[in-house]
Design a protein around this motif. Structure first.
Motif, PDB file in Angstrom:
ATOM      1  N   ASP A 482       0.858  -1.175   0.000  1.00 50.62           N
ATOM      2  CA  ASP A 482       0.000   0.000   0.000  1.00 50.62           C
ATOM      3  C   ASP A 482       0.898   1.230   0.000  1.00 50.62           C
ATOM      4  O   ASP A 482       2.045   1.166   0.463  1.00 50.62           O
ATOM      5  CB  ASP A 482      -0.891   0.033   1.250  1.00 50.62           C
ATOM      6  N   THR A 483       0.370   2.332  -0.508  1.00 53.28           N
ATOM      7  CA  THR A 483       1.127   3.581  -0.499  1.00 53.28           C
ATOM      8  C   THR A 483       0.683   4.438   0.684  1.00 53.28           C
ATOM      9  O   THR A 483      -0.520   4.630   0.893  1.00 53.28           O
ATOM     10  CB  THR A 483       0.935   4.367  -1.805  1.00 53.28           C
ATOM     11  N   TYR A 484       1.647   4.912   1.440  1.00 52.57           N
ATOM     12  CA  TYR A 484       1.368   5.751   2.603  1.00 52.57           C
ATOM     13  C   TYR A 484       1.999   7.127   2.405  1.00 52.57           C
ATOM     14  O   TYR A 484       3.062   7.258   1.789  1.00 52.57           O
ATOM     15  CB  TYR A 484       1.925   5.123   3.875  1.00 52.57           C
ATOM     16  N   LYS A 485       1.335   8.122   2.971  1.00 49.22           N
ATOM     17  CA  LYS A 485       1.838   9.492   2.922  1.00 49.22           C
ATOM     18  C   LYS A 485       2.367   9.871   4.297  1.00 49.22           C
ATOM     19  O   LYS A 485       1.730   9.586   5.320  1.00 49.22           O
ATOM     20  CB  LYS A 485       0.716  10.453   2.520  1.00 49.22           C
ATOM     21  N   ILE A 486       3.528  10.499   4.344  1.00 43.50           N
ATOM     22  CA  ILE A 486       4.068  11.009   5.597  1.00 43.50           C
ATOM     23  C   ILE A 486       4.326  12.501   5.460  1.00 43.50           C
ATOM     24  O   ILE A 486       4.624  12.992   4.365  1.00 43.50           O
ATOM     25  CB  ILE A 486       5.366  10.266   6.016  1.00 43.50           C
ATOM     26  N   GLN A 487       4.207  13.214   6.590  1.00 40.77           N
ATOM     27  CA  GLN A 487       4.289  14.683   6.563  1.00 40.77           C
ATOM     28  C   GLN A 487       5.723  15.175   6.715  1.00 40.77           C
ATOM     29  O   GLN A 487       6.006  16.109   7.456  1.00 40.77           O
ATOM     30  CB  GLN A 487       3.404  15.266   7.671  1.00 40.77           C
ATOM     31  N   HIS A 492      12.246  19.578   5.022  1.00 43.38           N
ATOM     32  CA  HIS A 492      12.647  19.202   6.378  1.00 43.38           C
ATOM     33  C   HIS A 492      14.031  18.558   6.406  1.00 43.38           C
ATOM     34  O   HIS A 492      14.507  18.145   7.463  1.00 43.38           O
ATOM     35  CB  HIS A 492      11.628  18.234   6.988  1.00 43.38           C
ATOM     36  N   GLY A 493      14.656  18.467   5.222  1.00 43.18           N
ATOM     37  CA  GLY A 493      15.982  17.861   5.146  1.00 43.18           C
ATOM     38  C   GLY A 493      15.943  16.345   5.077  1.00 43.18           C
ATOM     39  O   GLY A 493      16.961  15.682   5.282  1.00 43.18           O
ATOM     40  N   ALA A 494      14.772  15.761   4.818  1.00 47.76           N
ATOM     41  CA  ALA A 494      14.623  14.309   4.817  1.00 47.76           C
ATOM     42  C   ALA A 494      15.250  13.683   3.580  1.00 47.76           C
ATOM     43  O   ALA A 494      15.210  14.249   2.486  1.00 47.76           O
ATOM     44  CB  ALA A 494      13.152  13.930   4.911  1.00 47.76           C
ATOM     45  N   ARG A 495      15.791  12.499   3.782  1.00 48.55           N
ATOM     46  CA  ARG A 495      16.338  11.679   2.699  1.00 48.55           C
ATOM     47  C   ARG A 495      15.699  10.301   2.798  1.00 48.55           C
ATOM     48  O   ARG A 495      15.211   9.907   3.863  1.00 48.55           O
ATOM     49  CB  ARG A 495      17.852  11.568   2.811  1.00 48.55           C
ATOM     50  N   PRO A 496      15.707   9.525   1.697  1.00 46.34           N
ATOM     51  CA  PRO A 496      15.111   8.178   1.758  1.00 46.34           C
ATOM     52  C   PRO A 496      15.683   7.331   2.892  1.00 46.34           C
ATOM     53  O   PRO A 496      14.953   6.595   3.554  1.00 46.34           O
ATOM     54  CB  PRO A 496      15.452   7.595   0.382  1.00 46.34           C
ATOM     55  N   GLN A 516       9.199   1.383  -2.458  1.00 50.18           N
ATOM     56  CA  GLN A 516       9.689   2.606  -3.074  1.00 50.18           C
ATOM     57  C   GLN A 516       9.350   3.838  -2.216  1.00 50.18           C
ATOM     58  O   GLN A 516       8.334   3.862  -1.518  1.00 50.18           O
ATOM     59  CB  GLN A 516       9.073   2.782  -4.462  1.00 50.18           C
ATOM     60  N   ILE A 517      10.205   4.844  -2.297  1.00 48.83           N
ATOM     61  CA  ILE A 517       9.995   6.098  -1.577  1.00 48.83           C
ATOM     62  C   ILE A 517      10.139   7.246  -2.573  1.00 48.83           C
ATOM     63  O   ILE A 517      11.067   7.262  -3.377  1.00 48.83           O
ATOM     64  CB  ILE A 517      11.015   6.269  -0.433  1.00 48.83           C
ATOM     65  N   GLN A 518       9.209   8.197  -2.507  1.00 45.56           N
ATOM     66  CA  GLN A 518       9.280   9.370  -3.369  1.00 45.56           C
ATOM     67  C   GLN A 518       9.168  10.624  -2.506  1.00 45.56           C
ATOM     68  O   GLN A 518       8.218  10.764  -1.726  1.00 45.56           O
ATOM     69  CB  GLN A 518       8.165   9.344  -4.410  1.00 45.56           C
ATOM     70  N   LEU A 519      10.129  11.510  -2.610  1.00 48.56           N
ATOM     71  CA  LEU A 519      10.174  12.726  -1.807  1.00 48.56           C
ATOM     72  C   LEU A 519       9.552  13.909  -2.549  1.00 48.56           C
ATOM     73  O   LEU A 519       9.796  14.107  -3.741  1.00 48.56           O
ATOM     74  CB  LEU A 519      11.620  13.080  -1.450  1.00 48.56           C
ATOM     75  N   PHE A 520       8.747  14.698  -1.830  1.00 44.23           N
ATOM     76  CA  PHE A 520       8.204  15.957  -2.315  1.00 44.23           C
ATOM     77  C   PHE A 520       8.676  17.058  -1.366  1.00 44.23           C
ATOM     78  O   PHE A 520       9.398  16.794  -0.409  1.00 44.23           O
ATOM     79  CB  PHE A 520       6.676  15.906  -2.377  1.00 44.23           C
ATOM     80  N   ASP A 521       8.271  18.290  -1.620  1.00 45.94           N
ATOM     81  CA  ASP A 521       8.741  19.392  -0.773  1.00 45.94           C
ATOM     82  C   ASP A 521       8.247  19.260   0.663  1.00 45.94           C
ATOM     83  O   ASP A 521       9.025  19.352   1.613  1.00 45.94           O
ATOM     84  CB  ASP A 521       8.298  20.745  -1.359  1.00 45.94           C
ATOM     85  N   ASN A 522       6.942  19.051   0.843  1.00 49.98           N
ATOM     86  CA  ASN A 522       6.357  19.053   2.181  1.00 49.98           C
ATOM     87  C   ASN A 522       5.892  17.689   2.662  1.00 49.98           C
ATOM     88  O   ASN A 522       5.394  17.561   3.780  1.00 49.98           O
ATOM     89  CB  ASN A 522       5.168  20.026   2.250  1.00 49.98           C
ATOM     90  N   SER A 555      -2.628   6.592   1.380  1.00 47.51           N
ATOM     91  CA  SER A 555      -2.728   7.605   0.320  1.00 47.51           C
ATOM     92  C   SER A 555      -3.205   6.964  -0.973  1.00 47.51           C
ATOM     93  O   SER A 555      -2.916   5.789  -1.249  1.00 47.51           O
ATOM     94  CB  SER A 555      -1.360   8.259   0.106  1.00 47.51           C
ATOM     95  N   ASP A 556      -3.957   7.742  -1.750  1.00 47.70           N
ATOM     96  CA  ASP A 556      -4.407   7.291  -3.071  1.00 47.70           C
ATOM     97  C   ASP A 556      -3.336   7.537  -4.132  1.00 47.70           C
ATOM     98  O   ASP A 556      -3.440   7.025  -5.252  1.00 47.70           O
ATOM     99  CB  ASP A 556      -5.693   8.017  -3.472  1.00 47.70           C
ATOM    100  N   GLU A 557      -2.337   8.347  -3.795  1.00 49.85           N
ATOM    101  CA  GLU A 557      -1.276   8.628  -4.759  1.00 49.85           C
ATOM    102  C   GLU A 557      -0.430   7.382  -4.980  1.00 49.85           C
ATOM    103  O   GLU A 557      -0.387   6.478  -4.140  1.00 49.85           O
ATOM    104  CB  GLU A 557      -0.382   9.766  -4.246  1.00 49.85           C
ATOM    105  N   GLN A 558       0.242   7.357  -6.089  1.00 49.78           N
ATOM    106  CA  GLN A 558       1.115   6.242  -6.416  1.00 49.78           C
ATOM    107  C   GLN A 558       2.563   6.719  -6.473  1.00 49.78           C
ATOM    108  O   GLN A 558       2.841   7.812  -6.965  1.00 49.78           O
ATOM    109  CB  GLN A 558       0.725   5.613  -7.766  1.00 49.78           C
ATOM    110  N   VAL A 559       3.449   5.891  -5.959  1.00 56.15           N
ATOM    111  CA  VAL A 559       4.869   6.224  -6.000  1.00 56.15           C
ATOM    112  C   VAL A 559       5.390   6.016  -7.404  1.00 56.15           C
ATOM    113  O   VAL A 559       5.211   4.952  -7.999  1.00 56.15           O
ATOM    114  CB  VAL A 559       5.671   5.353  -5.012  1.00 56.15           C
ATOM    115  N   LYS A 560       6.021   7.055  -7.944  1.00 56.34           N
ATOM    116  CA  LYS A 560       6.617   6.950  -9.277  1.00 56.34           C
ATOM    117  C   LYS A 560       8.069   6.513  -9.145  1.00 56.34           C
ATOM    118  O   LYS A 560       8.838   7.099  -8.388  1.00 56.34           O
ATOM    119  CB  LYS A 560       6.541   8.294 -10.001  1.00 56.34           C
ATOM    120  N   ARG A 561       8.409   5.477  -9.825  1.00 54.39           N
ATOM    121  CA  ARG A 561       9.778   4.963  -9.776  1.00 54.39           C
ATOM    122  C   ARG A 561      10.722   5.956 -10.450  1.00 54.39           C
ATOM    123  O   ARG A 561      10.489   6.390 -11.572  1.00 54.39           O
ATOM    124  CB  ARG A 561       9.858   3.613 -10.470  1.00 54.39           C
TER     125      ARG A 561
END
Length: 588
Positions: A482-487, A492-496, A516-522, A555-561
């Motif tokens: 499943d795809t999960y969203k984290i805040q 925030h300086g986060a890396r995979p 898979q992990i995909q980083l966005f700004d927030n 989350s309903d979003e999908q992680v893009k490889r």
């Protein structure tokens, strides 16, 4: 070495009234030996070289007189405390926050590596009065001209010998060179190797040398047991232990104030009489909570080291170290909360593989062994519940004969059986089913959340050499995600790696089960196995990445490889060999 003033109390010292009021609210009455000698010396303006064991009250010994030097109207760093580890920095900062609670305008900032610069820089730019940090991060902030020491009034080195052991001596010298000549200096250490004495001679001005003799320890009568965190989350293990352990009162130690509330809340949901004991409680609330523990309205307290100081409840039969303390001396103080007034006690430790070496220190410090044990699995817990129910029914049958309504109940049972609608077996099965709905008697087989592995690098559970990585595979096969969203995101300086580490550590989950992990700004997206247990979800929702709560949710979003960079076949071989050597240096 100055003479010990055994009759001196905090009220006899020239501390600010707001500090004295707070000490009284926190239950501090009699200063420890290091406090009796250090506080007056520092209040008089002397530099101090203090030698005392960890856990003897050194934070208050330098923290209380430092608070007396602060001018809240000045928005600048006036007190600097340097500690060897992040855990100790957090602990010292929490203590200073507690001591200064009634001092308006006095703030405490904690700075350490492994966390985002942003929030730490923001706190310093606001002109916080006290800064507690680790050497590496302090130097980074000094180099960026974010940390300004021009207005510094007090500089403290805490656990100096540990900094020496960790190779920070050059960093310490760099920091001390930036401290103004007018600033008061204090150095505290459990031991005084030559390098530390040389450091003190160089940077301290005619210091008053205070030595507190180590207290001889008798052989501990408290039984110590340790469980290696594997196969299930710490929260699952905790609830199972509490269910099968015949405790009278239990004290659970966690790392932070937030943890006290999170763990207590999860225990309450599981039906335990638990309550947090945090620094957010005022003295009246704290006394009420302890009173409820004594009376039995509360059976479990979840606390940090700071707020559990001086807790004396003879009914505490078990101390559980949900999180290990930042230093070995604090461990002794923790387990000393049980086995009081001549009673027996039991101390239980949860430890991870990388923390195994600490157990040897605990054994030496307490002069008693630490025994290993296993938390009951699902089948064992099912059998325990079945046996408990049987014993409860047997006891109820014996008591029913003396019950006022026993004759009426027997008559009612006879009427039901004579009606031919229910047999005795049907009736018993129906009642047993209702009990099973409320508290399952057959638990589902444990679903491992972490792969069992031998601690020795390069070996599997049977002791054989590991298979090549190509045969083992990087990610577990046949997993539905499943795809999960984290805040937490790039801002925030986060890396995979930060996200993987937080999930693996907090949920005791092997990294191969993280997709898979995909980083966005927030925010970020991460793939996790379907059917995540509720307790694991709750733990991950509260877990932090770069000091930011994850707030995990579906989350309903999908992680893009991410697209792979083009391969350079000529450089492929050497790069792989270099990476292999690097991995060997990191993990062996």
């Amino acid at each position: 070495m100055s003479k010990t003033q055994t009759s001196l109390s905090f009220s006899d010292m020239a501390l600010p009234s707001a500090v004295l009021e707070q000490l009284n609210a926190m239950g501090f009455e009699t200063p420890t030996p290091i406090q009796q000698q250090s506080i007056p010396a520092l209040l008089e303006g002397n530099d101090v070289l203090g030698e005392a064991q960890t856990g003897t009250g050194k934070t208050a010994a330098f923290g209380l007189p430092a608070l007396a030097k602060i001018d809240p109207s000045l928005k600048q760093t006036q007190v600097l405390v340097v500690t060897p580890t992040r855990e100790l920095a957090i602990q010292v900062a929490e203590a200073l926050e507690g001591f200064s609670k009634q001092m308006r305008g006095v703030g405490v900032a904690t700075v350490y590596g492994g966390a985002a610069f942003g929030p730490q820089v923001k706190a310093l730019k606001q002109g916080t009065s006290i800064v507690v940090g680790t050497p590496g991060r302090l130097i980074d902030l000094l180099n960026k001209n974010v940390l300004q020491l021009d207005g510094l009034k007090v500089a403290v080195l805490d656990e100096a010998d540990e900094m020496l052991n960790m190779g920070f001596i050059e960093d310490i010298e760099t920091i001390l060179k930036g401290v103004p000549e007018t600033a008061q200096r204090a150095l505290f250490s459990a031991t005084m190797p030559n390098a530390i004495r040389k450091l003190a001679k160089t940077f301290l001005n005619k210091p008053l040398n205070i030595q507190i003799e180590a207290v001889a320890r008798e052989k501990a009568t408290i039984k110590q047991k340790a469980w290696k965190v594997q196969g299930m989350t710490k929260m699952t293990a905790l609830t199972r232990l509490l269910e099968v352990t015949p405790y009278q009162r239990a004290l659970i130690f966690v790392r932070t104030r937030q943890d006290t509330m999170d763990v207590a809340e999860l225990l309450q949901r599981s039906g335990f009489k638990a309550s947090p004991l945090s620094g957010d409680l005022n003295q009246a609330q704290r006394e009420q909570t302890v009173s409820q523990l004594r009376s039995g309205h509360i059976e479990i307290l979840v606390a940090t080291d700071v707020v559990a100081r001086g807790l004396d409840v003879p009914e505490i039969t078990h101390v559980i170290n949900y999180d290990l303390p930042s230093d070995t001396e604090s461990y002794v103080h923790r387990i000393g909360r049980t086995g009081r007034a001549g009673r027996s006690g039991e101390a239980i430790l949860f430890f991870r593989a990388k923390e195994r070496h600490l157990l040897r220190h605990y054994e030496r410090l307490t002069n008693a062994p630490v025994e290993f044990f296993e938390v009951p699995n699902a089948n064992q817990l099912s059998q325990h519940r079945q046996q408990q129910l049987l014993e409860k029914l047997q006891a109820s049958m014996q008591a029913d004969n003396a019950h006022a309504d026993s004759d009426k109940l027997k008559k009612l049972l006879g009427q039901w059986l004579e009606s031919d609608e229910l047999s005795a077996e049907d009736l018993a099965l129906a009642l047993l089913t209702e009990q099973h709905k409320q508290r399952p008697l057959f638990l589902k087989e444990d679903r491992p959340v972490r792969e069992m592995r031998n601690d020795r690098p390069g070996r599997n559970e049977r002791g054989d050499k590991r298979k090549p990585r190509a045969e083992r595979g990087g990610r577990a096969a046949d997993i539905d995600f499943d795809t999960y969203k984290i805040q937490v995101g790039k801002e925030h300086g986060a890396r995979p790696g930060d996200i993987v580490g937080a999930i693996a550590n907090e949920a005791s989950m092997d990294s191969k089960y993280i997709g898979q992990i995909q980083l966005f700004d927030n925010h970020s997206l991460v793939q996790l196995p379907k059917g995540m247990p509720k307790d694991v979800m709750h733990v991950l929702k509260k877990a932090r990445v770069r000091q930011q709560p994850m707030g995990l949710e579906l989350s309903d979003e999908q992680v893009k490889r991410a697209p792979r960079p083009p391969r350079d076949r000529d450089a492929r071989g050497p790069k792989r060999r270099q990476a292999g050597k690097g991995a060997a240096r990191r993990f062996n």
